[in-house]
Design a protein around this motif. Sequence first.
Motif, PDB file in Angstrom:
ATOM      1  N   GLY A 141      -2.957  -0.519  -9.073  1.00  0.00           N
ATOM      2  CA  GLY A 141      -3.040  -1.606  -8.086  1.00  0.00           C
ATOM      3  C   GLY A 141      -2.793  -2.961  -8.718  1.00  0.00           C
ATOM      4  O   GLY A 141      -1.973  -3.755  -8.236  1.00  0.00           O
ATOM      5  N   GLN A 142      -3.504  -3.230  -9.827  1.00  0.00           N
ATOM      6  CA  GLN A 142      -3.338  -4.541 -10.465  1.00  0.00           C
ATOM      7  C   GLN A 142      -1.961  -4.691 -11.109  1.00  0.00           C
ATOM      8  O   GLN A 142      -1.424  -5.798 -11.177  1.00  0.00           O
ATOM      9  CB  GLN A 142      -4.425  -4.782 -11.515  1.00  0.00           C
ATOM     10  CG  GLN A 142      -5.786  -5.104 -10.907  1.00  0.00           C
ATOM     11  CD  GLN A 142      -6.709  -5.755 -11.937  1.00  0.00           C
ATOM     12  OE1 GLN A 142      -6.352  -6.725 -12.579  1.00  0.00           O
ATOM     13  NE2 GLN A 142      -7.905  -5.198 -12.086  1.00  0.00           N
ATOM     14  N   ALA A 143      -1.393  -3.590 -11.597  1.00  0.00           N
ATOM     15  CA  ALA A 143      -0.061  -3.684 -12.200  1.00  0.00           C
ATOM     16  C   ALA A 143       0.973  -4.060 -11.137  1.00  0.00           C
ATOM     17  O   ALA A 143       1.860  -4.879 -11.385  1.00  0.00           O
ATOM     18  CB  ALA A 143       0.307  -2.363 -12.875  1.00  0.00           C
ATOM     19  N   LEU A 144       0.826  -3.497  -9.939  1.00  0.00           N
ATOM     20  CA  LEU A 144       1.747  -3.884  -8.862  1.00  0.00           C
ATOM     21  C   LEU A 144       1.524  -5.342  -8.463  1.00  0.00           C
ATOM     22  O   LEU A 144       2.474  -6.067  -8.148  1.00  0.00           O
ATOM     23  CB  LEU A 144       1.570  -2.958  -7.646  1.00  0.00           C
ATOM     24  CG  LEU A 144       2.052  -1.514  -7.826  1.00  0.00           C
ATOM     25  CD1 LEU A 144       1.843  -0.719  -6.531  1.00  0.00           C
ATOM     26  CD2 LEU A 144       3.527  -1.458  -8.227  1.00  0.00           C
ATOM     27  N   LYS A 194       3.337  -7.546 -10.935  1.00  0.00           N
ATOM     28  CA  LYS A 194       4.766  -7.642 -10.621  1.00  0.00           C
ATOM     29  C   LYS A 194       5.014  -8.609  -9.466  1.00  0.00           C
ATOM     30  O   LYS A 194       5.925  -9.428  -9.516  1.00  0.00           O
ATOM     31  CB  LYS A 194       5.319  -6.258 -10.251  1.00  0.00           C
ATOM     32  CG  LYS A 194       5.896  -5.509 -11.442  1.00  0.00           C
ATOM     33  CD  LYS A 194       6.461  -4.158 -11.053  1.00  0.00           C
ATOM     34  CE  LYS A 194       7.743  -4.245 -10.242  1.00  0.00           C
ATOM     35  NZ  LYS A 194       8.291  -2.893  -9.949  1.00  0.00           N
ATOM     36  N   ARG A 195       4.159  -8.507  -8.434  1.00  0.00           N
ATOM     37  CA  ARG A 195       4.303  -9.424  -7.288  1.00  0.00           C
ATOM     38  C   ARG A 195       4.181 -10.874  -7.716  1.00  0.00           C
ATOM     39  O   ARG A 195       4.808 -11.761  -7.131  1.00  0.00           O
ATOM     40  CB  ARG A 195       3.215  -9.134  -6.245  1.00  0.00           C
ATOM     41  CG  ARG A 195       3.528  -8.011  -5.286  1.00  0.00           C
ATOM     42  CD  ARG A 195       2.372  -7.799  -4.315  1.00  0.00           C
ATOM     43  NE  ARG A 195       2.295  -8.863  -3.326  1.00  0.00           N
ATOM     44  CZ  ARG A 195       2.575  -8.704  -2.031  1.00  0.00           C
ATOM     45  NH1 ARG A 195       2.959  -7.529  -1.579  1.00  0.00           N
ATOM     46  NH2 ARG A 195       2.468  -9.716  -1.195  1.00  0.00           N
ATOM     47  N   MET A 196       3.309 -11.134  -8.713  1.00  0.00           N
ATOM     48  CA  MET A 196       3.106 -12.512  -9.176  1.00  0.00           C
ATOM     49  C   MET A 196       4.212 -12.968 -10.118  1.00  0.00           C
ATOM     50  O   MET A 196       4.221 -14.109 -10.559  1.00  0.00           O
ATOM     51  CB  MET A 196       1.748 -12.642  -9.882  1.00  0.00           C
ATOM     52  CG  MET A 196       0.562 -12.514  -8.921  1.00  0.00           C
ATOM     53  SD  MET A 196      -1.041 -12.865  -9.706  1.00  0.00           S
ATOM     54  CE  MET A 196      -1.255 -11.425 -10.737  1.00  0.00           C
ATOM     55  N   TRP A 228       0.821  -1.216   0.000  1.00  0.00           N
ATOM     56  CA  TRP A 228       0.000   0.000   0.000  1.00  0.00           C
ATOM     57  C   TRP A 228       0.851   1.261   0.000  1.00  0.00           C
ATOM     58  O   TRP A 228       0.470   2.275  -0.583  1.00  0.00           O
ATOM     59  CB  TRP A 228      -0.971  -0.014   1.186  1.00  0.00           C
ATOM     60  CG  TRP A 228      -2.142  -0.883   0.884  1.00  0.00           C
ATOM     61  CD1 TRP A 228      -2.378  -2.144   1.353  1.00  0.00           C
ATOM     62  CD2 TRP A 228      -3.238  -0.573   0.008  1.00  0.00           C
ATOM     63  NE1 TRP A 228      -3.554  -2.638   0.821  1.00  0.00           N
ATOM     64  CE2 TRP A 228      -4.099  -1.701   0.001  1.00  0.00           C
ATOM     65  CE3 TRP A 228      -3.572   0.529  -0.772  1.00  0.00           C
ATOM     66  CZ2 TRP A 228      -5.269  -1.741  -0.754  1.00  0.00           C
ATOM     67  CZ3 TRP A 228      -4.738   0.497  -1.522  1.00  0.00           C
ATOM     68  CH2 TRP A 228      -5.570  -0.631  -1.507  1.00  0.00           C
ATOM     69  N   ALA A 229       2.025   1.184   0.624  1.00  0.00           N
ATOM     70  CA  ALA A 229       2.915   2.354   0.616  1.00  0.00           C
ATOM     71  C   ALA A 229       3.344   2.661  -0.818  1.00  0.00           C
ATOM     72  O   ALA A 229       3.348   3.823  -1.247  1.00  0.00           O
ATOM     73  CB  ALA A 229       4.134   2.088   1.498  1.00  0.00           C
ATOM     74  N   GLU A 230       3.683   1.617  -1.564  1.00  0.00           N
ATOM     75  CA  GLU A 230       4.103   1.816  -2.950  1.00  0.00           C
ATOM     76  C   GLU A 230       2.937   2.315  -3.794  1.00  0.00           C
ATOM     77  O   GLU A 230       3.077   3.238  -4.603  1.00  0.00           O
ATOM     78  CB  GLU A 230       4.659   0.487  -3.507  1.00  0.00           C
ATOM     79  CG  GLU A 230       5.012   0.497  -4.987  1.00  0.00           C
ATOM     80  CD  GLU A 230       6.175   1.419  -5.343  1.00  0.00           C
ATOM     81  OE1 GLU A 230       6.735   2.063  -4.439  1.00  0.00           O
ATOM     82  OE2 GLU A 230       6.519   1.503  -6.542  1.00  0.00           O
ATOM     83  N   LEU A 231       1.754   1.714  -3.599  1.00  0.00           N
ATOM     84  CA  LEU A 231       0.588   2.145  -4.375  1.00  0.00           C
ATOM     85  C   LEU A 231       0.229   3.591  -4.038  1.00  0.00           C
ATOM     86  O   LEU A 231      -0.047   4.401  -4.931  1.00  0.00           O
ATOM     87  CB  LEU A 231      -0.603   1.205  -4.108  1.00  0.00           C
ATOM     88  CG  LEU A 231      -1.881   1.517  -4.876  1.00  0.00           C
ATOM     89  CD1 LEU A 231      -1.645   1.592  -6.381  1.00  0.00           C
ATOM     90  CD2 LEU A 231      -2.954   0.459  -4.570  1.00  0.00           C
TER      91      LEU A 231
END
Lengths: 274, 418
Positions: B102-105, B108-110, B50-53
């Motif tokens: 949000g979904q783009a981050l 990346k996580r996936m 959430w900090a990054e978003l």
Amino acid sequence: MSFTTSAAAIAAAKAEGRGALVGYLPVGYPSVPGSLAALRTLCGADGLTPGVDLVEIGLPYSDPVMDGPVIQRAGTRALERGVRTRDVFAAVETVRAAGRPAVVMTYWNLVERYGVEAFARDLANAGGSGLITPDLVPDEAGEWLTASDAYQLDRVFLVSPSSTDERIAMTAQAARGWLYATAVMGVTGTRVTSSDAAPKLVERIRALAPEILVGVGLGVSNGDQAAAVVKFADAVIVGSAFIKPLLAAEDAGDPADLTGLRTAVADLTAGVRR
Amino acid sequence: MNRRVTQNPLPDSAGHFDIFGGRYVPEALIAALDQLEAEFVAANSDPAFWAELNRLRQEYSGRPTPLTEVPRFAEHCGRARVLLKREDLNHTGSHKINNVLGQALLTKRMGKTRVIAETGAGQHGVATATAAALLGMECRVYMGKVDTDRQALNVARMQLLGAEVVAVESGSQTLKDAMNEAMRDWVASVDDTHYLIGTVAGPHPFPMLVREFQRVISTEIRQQLSERFDRLPDAVAACVGGGSNALGTFADFIDTPQVALYGFEAGGDGVETGRHAASIEGGSVGVLHGMRTYVLQDADGQTIESHSISAGLDYPGVGPEHAWLAATGRANYEAVTDDEAMAAFKLLCRTEGIMPAIESAHALAGVIRLGQRLAIEQPEAEPLIVVCLSGRGDKDVDTAIAYFGLPGHPDLYTGGIA
């Protein structure tokens, strides 16, 4: 173990020492009567081929997310020409009269709209064996489980290379008749080569659910490929390769010409008998 | 800035909003949906995510967006006091970027390297192409052929941002067909590809996670009203196609019953003509694109083509949570015709110097009607209404030239509206 009618067709082929051929055609293409004639040819009712062992009748839908361009094209034309849900029952009767068992394959909204119980009743009355549900997984299938139990209909669910072991086991448990293994990750349509995902998937299914029969679909376009698939699967499912000659016949100006379809049926029925 | 907990008890663990929602998809997608859900749940409780978003929202997108009072426009809305939540001032020009970042981050996580998206008006496609450029991901956008024709500017924007735009020529060649094609792509590419759905529709977990990424709209509205007026709104309003800006506008108010919720669907030529995109008012319960919801369908369950002057609302379904909010009566849904929307479009331009997206103009038209109705029903009241201005109207200038018959480029208005 006792087999349901569609599974019995696969088991009968197995007893002959070969794999079964499941052939798909949509009702309503090139027209409703034209599709009934094509289905008879698929069954070998013209006496010129042995015919497929089991027929999968597609009921066209406006938003077919599992279908590739060939089936989409036939389905779109069938809808433009006014095919209705009820026409699928006439198609089932036609296939039964030609001496083959029939399962219907369609997207869930059409069944839900018809009424799940009513669809099961009318399918059973027409002599249908069951239903393949490309966009209904067992998790959402409560009403269908009840209705298919009541009318003793096969419920053929799909499994995929991406399915977990838990899901394969759960899906096999929920299924009745046989399992539809989607051989390559992707939508329906003929491929130049079948990937090695198919044998791996069938191997996993055998380990997790040794009792259930397995048909492999998506990607088989000729007799050689069919021969390769039935070396490891109980049945091979072929759709686009049967529809292509029908589309070609219409493009050539004679939609009633079934010669191309007959050639494809001859090639594929020979393939599973090699 | 953004609450990190899902407040609404729904959906259930299988994605159902009572009878709506769920997962009506090929088995081939279940693993990817499970992975996405697990990743979202993990990210949602991860302060670093959430900090990054929130950093991107502030520094890249330009949040928080202003709340602009529009008194000259409100003169046409009975006795209502009207404020616009300015999602049009986001980077890329609409609320779509909230969800996309949000979904783009999450992508990346996936560990996935490619995103695909469907788009109607092109706003979601532009936002997705933008995020893909920002995060160095491959991007393909599916768009109906009808929409690539009427939104040529956005097609060019996506291409300039490095995305591949595929014009979909199947079916009605609009948003629903773009979704079908994106689903087909995803079934075949799920290992390295994330399908970045642009609205609160599709199979679980999309309706839930898109709602959570759009929730920031209502969180900010609530906070801004509290700071400036020390009160809650009497009503919040938004346009509804798939329904993401509306659910973002509703989310933090759903559990606050004194705040009325209004969603305005695209009524096209009028719901009674059958040429519309009002799935709730003019549709029935069915299954489409992986969810059970209200759908425009014929007697057999075949999807009926929707019609709207607004490409972004031209969709024959609606997010399942909206179906649930409508069925329970918590939110009110009404249809607004093309003509009403275009009148509101012009009015906001002339009275406030703000050119809304035609999608958002549906919400404005709805609020004109609502304000006038409230003035009759409650003549003493001065209701405070917040309208989500979901996007800006630059992309719609060609359509406006044609609709109003302006002396623009002759090719643009002699052909009528596509």
